[in-house]
Scaffold this motif. Structure first.
Motif, PDB file in Angstrom:
ATOM      1  N   GLY A 103      72.194  10.512  72.770  1.00 42.24           N
ATOM      2  CA  GLY A 103      73.078  11.420  72.058  1.00 42.24           C
ATOM      3  C   GLY A 103      73.432  10.930  70.668  1.00 42.24           C
ATOM      4  O   GLY A 103      73.443  11.711  69.703  1.00 42.24           O
ATOM      5  N   ILE A 104      73.698   9.636  70.537  1.00 43.40           N
ATOM      6  CA  ILE A 104      74.050   9.075  69.227  1.00 43.40           C
ATOM      7  C   ILE A 104      72.863   9.118  68.281  1.00 43.40           C
ATOM      8  O   ILE A 104      72.979   9.532  67.118  1.00 43.40           O
ATOM      9  CB  ILE A 104      74.561   7.631  69.396  1.00 43.40           C
ATOM     10  N   VAL A 105      71.690   8.695  68.763  1.00 40.08           N
ATOM     11  CA  VAL A 105      70.493   8.702  67.911  1.00 40.08           C
ATOM     12  C   VAL A 105      70.141  10.116  67.485  1.00 40.08           C
ATOM     13  O   VAL A 105      69.864  10.387  66.309  1.00 40.08           O
ATOM     14  CB  VAL A 105      69.305   8.042  68.642  1.00 40.08           C
ATOM     15  N   ALA A 106      70.167  11.049  68.443  1.00 43.15           N
ATOM     16  CA  ALA A 106      69.864  12.441  68.104  1.00 43.15           C
ATOM     17  C   ALA A 106      70.901  12.999  67.139  1.00 43.15           C
ATOM     18  O   ALA A 106      70.564  13.696  66.173  1.00 43.15           O
ATOM     19  CB  ALA A 106      69.813  13.286  69.375  1.00 43.15           C
ATOM     20  N   GLY A 107      72.173  12.690  67.389  1.00 44.56           N
ATOM     21  CA  GLY A 107      73.229  13.182  66.513  1.00 44.56           C
ATOM     22  C   GLY A 107      73.084  12.676  65.091  1.00 44.56           C
ATOM     23  O   GLY A 107      73.227  13.448  64.128  1.00 44.56           O
ATOM     24  N   LEU A 108      72.781  11.389  64.938  1.00 45.36           N
ATOM     25  CA  LEU A 108      72.593  10.828  63.600  1.00 45.36           C
ATOM     26  C   LEU A 108      71.403  11.472  62.899  1.00 45.36           C
ATOM     27  O   LEU A 108      71.463  11.808  61.706  1.00 45.36           O
ATOM     28  CB  LEU A 108      72.392   9.305  63.691  1.00 45.36           C
ATOM     29  N   GLY A 109      70.299  11.642  63.647  1.00 37.97           N
ATOM     30  CA  GLY A 109      69.117  12.266  63.055  1.00 37.97           C
ATOM     31  C   GLY A 109      69.386  13.688  62.607  1.00 37.97           C
ATOM     32  O   GLY A 109      68.974  14.112  61.524  1.00 37.97           O
ATOM     33  N   ILE A 110      70.120  14.432  63.422  1.00 35.86           N
ATOM     34  CA  ILE A 110      70.430  15.822  63.088  1.00 35.86           C
ATOM     35  C   ILE A 110      71.352  15.899  61.882  1.00 35.86           C
ATOM     36  O   ILE A 110      71.162  16.729  60.986  1.00 35.86           O
ATOM     37  CB  ILE A 110      71.058  16.527  64.310  1.00 35.86           C
ATOM     38  N   VAL A 111      72.359  15.010  61.832  1.00 34.37           N
ATOM     39  CA  VAL A 111      73.275  14.998  60.680  1.00 34.37           C
ATOM     40  C   VAL A 111      72.519  14.693  59.400  1.00 34.37           C
ATOM     41  O   VAL A 111      72.717  15.353  58.369  1.00 34.37           O
ATOM     42  CB  VAL A 111      74.406  13.961  60.904  1.00 34.37           C
ATOM     43  N   VAL A 112      71.643  13.692  59.446  1.00 29.75           N
ATOM     44  CA  VAL A 112      70.840  13.361  58.264  1.00 29.75           C
ATOM     45  C   VAL A 112      69.975  14.547  57.862  1.00 29.75           C
ATOM     46  O   VAL A 112      69.841  14.873  56.674  1.00 29.75           O
ATOM     47  CB  VAL A 112      69.956  12.125  58.532  1.00 29.75           C
ATOM     48  N   GLY A 113      69.396  15.236  58.847  1.00 23.42           N
ATOM     49  CA  GLY A 113      68.577  16.411  58.561  1.00 23.42           C
ATOM     50  C   GLY A 113      69.370  17.500  57.876  1.00 23.42           C
ATOM     51  O   GLY A 113      68.892  18.141  56.936  1.00 23.42           O
ATOM     52  N   VAL A 115      72.152  17.044  56.107  1.00 21.87           N
ATOM     53  CA  VAL A 115      72.568  16.567  54.787  1.00 21.87           C
ATOM     54  C   VAL A 115      71.434  16.717  53.778  1.00 21.87           C
ATOM     55  O   VAL A 115      71.659  17.065  52.613  1.00 21.87           O
ATOM     56  CB  VAL A 115      73.038  15.101  54.862  1.00 21.87           C
ATOM     57  N   LEU A 116      70.202  16.491  54.229  1.00 21.53           N
ATOM     58  CA  LEU A 116      69.058  16.547  53.311  1.00 21.53           C
ATOM     59  C   LEU A 116      68.781  17.977  52.858  1.00 21.53           C
ATOM     60  O   LEU A 116      68.950  18.319  51.695  1.00 21.53           O
ATOM     61  CB  LEU A 116      67.820  15.948  53.987  1.00 21.53           C
ATOM     62  N   LEU A 117      68.357  18.826  53.782  1.00 23.92           N
ATOM     63  CA  LEU A 117      67.956  20.179  53.379  1.00 23.92           C
ATOM     64  C   LEU A 117      68.343  21.259  54.391  1.00 23.92           C
ATOM     65  O   LEU A 117      67.847  22.379  54.295  1.00 23.92           O
ATOM     66  CB  LEU A 117      66.426  20.229  53.176  1.00 23.92           C
ATOM     67  N   VAL A 118      69.199  20.923  55.329  1.00 22.34           N
ATOM     68  CA  VAL A 118      69.657  21.831  56.388  1.00 22.34           C
ATOM     69  C   VAL A 118      68.534  22.162  57.382  1.00 22.34           C
ATOM     70  O   VAL A 118      68.690  21.980  58.587  1.00 22.34           O
ATOM     71  CB  VAL A 118      70.238  23.150  55.818  1.00 22.34           C
ATOM     72  N   ILE A 119      67.400  22.643  56.868  1.00 19.34           N
ATOM     73  CA  ILE A 119      66.312  23.064  57.755  1.00 19.34           C
ATOM     74  C   ILE A 119      65.828  21.925  58.656  1.00 19.34           C
ATOM     75  O   ILE A 119      65.628  22.141  59.858  1.00 19.34           O
ATOM     76  CB  ILE A 119      65.149  23.662  56.947  1.00 19.34           C
TER      77      ILE A 119
END
Length: 238
Positions: A103-113, A115-119
């Protein structure tokens, strides 16, 4: 090509289980979210600097509850409908660590995604949408649940996104409406209203993940049985 996920059927399945299993879902959500909701609400109201602590508490609560709902849906799939809140909690506690890690790894990856370009964030939300059920029911080592989730979603990305989008919009509309009412009601009553909202809506995202997992796995199984062996049609002629 994998079998196609029926978006409408998946959403109906979510609400069917929500209604049918409300006597278990509501107490389970209350057990997990009432206490944590009050604590996080008080922390945020006390000092903005405690928002990170509140976020971590919410993450643990959401992860634990998702695991419990996955266990519940697995029981429903197997025809068993008599699980208690305590039994679901006991079933999930041994794998809470792996659930939190994923959950933490997925959450961090999604947040970064986002922040970058939404998509990219939306893509990761879709690809990793059934990672929690994979952890609970298949128990792969490490972060293998993320790869397994991507494998299950492959070929049904738009359909999975459709289910997530529809349920997300519904929850957001309800949350916005109740949040407006909560703000006008004052801090104390506002916290109570938000906790009630969390109890009522929390099962939806958890149920979506569990239902999507079983639907996607079923679509893959149907596709596998529908495709004949490569040499089946040529064995009789030369």
């Amino acid at each position: 090509m994998p079998g196609r996920l029926d978006v409408g059927a998946a959403i109906r399945r979510v609400f069917d289980i929500y209604v049918d299993q409300a006597p278990v879902l509501m107490p389970a959500a209350a057990v997990v979210f009432v206490f944590t909701g009050i604590v996080t609400g008080v922390l945020v109201a006390a000092a903005s600097g405690l928002a990170l602590v509140a976020l971590l508490i919410s993450l643990v609560a959401t992860t634990l509850f998702t695991g419990m709902v996955v266990e519940l849906v697995a029981d429903v799939q197997d025809g068993r409908r008599d699980a208690s809140v305590r039994q679901l909690l006991d079933a999930v506690m041994p794998i809470l660590g792996p659930l939190l890690l994923v959950g933490i790894v997925a959450g961090l990856g999604i947040v970064v995604g986002f922040v970058l370009l939404v998509i990219p964030g939306l893509v990761l939300v879709t690809l990793w949408s059934v990672a929690a059920p994979v952890v609970v029911l298949e128990r792969p080592p490490g972060l293998g649940a993320l790869a397994r989730s991507r494998e299950l979603v492959r070929g049904n990305g738009w359909q999975v996104f459709g289910v997530i989008f529809v349920l997300g919009i519904l929850v957001s509309v309800l949350a916005a409406a109740i949040d407006i009412a909560a703000q006008s009601a004052g801090t104390g009553l506002g916290i109570v209203v938000r906790v009630i909202l969390g109890v009522l809506t929390a099962p939806l995202s958890a149920l979506a993940a569990a239902v999507l997992y079983f639907e996607l796995r079923g679509a893959g199984a149907r596709d596998a049985t529908a495709v004949p062996p490569a040499d089946a049609g040529s064995s009789g002629g030369a």
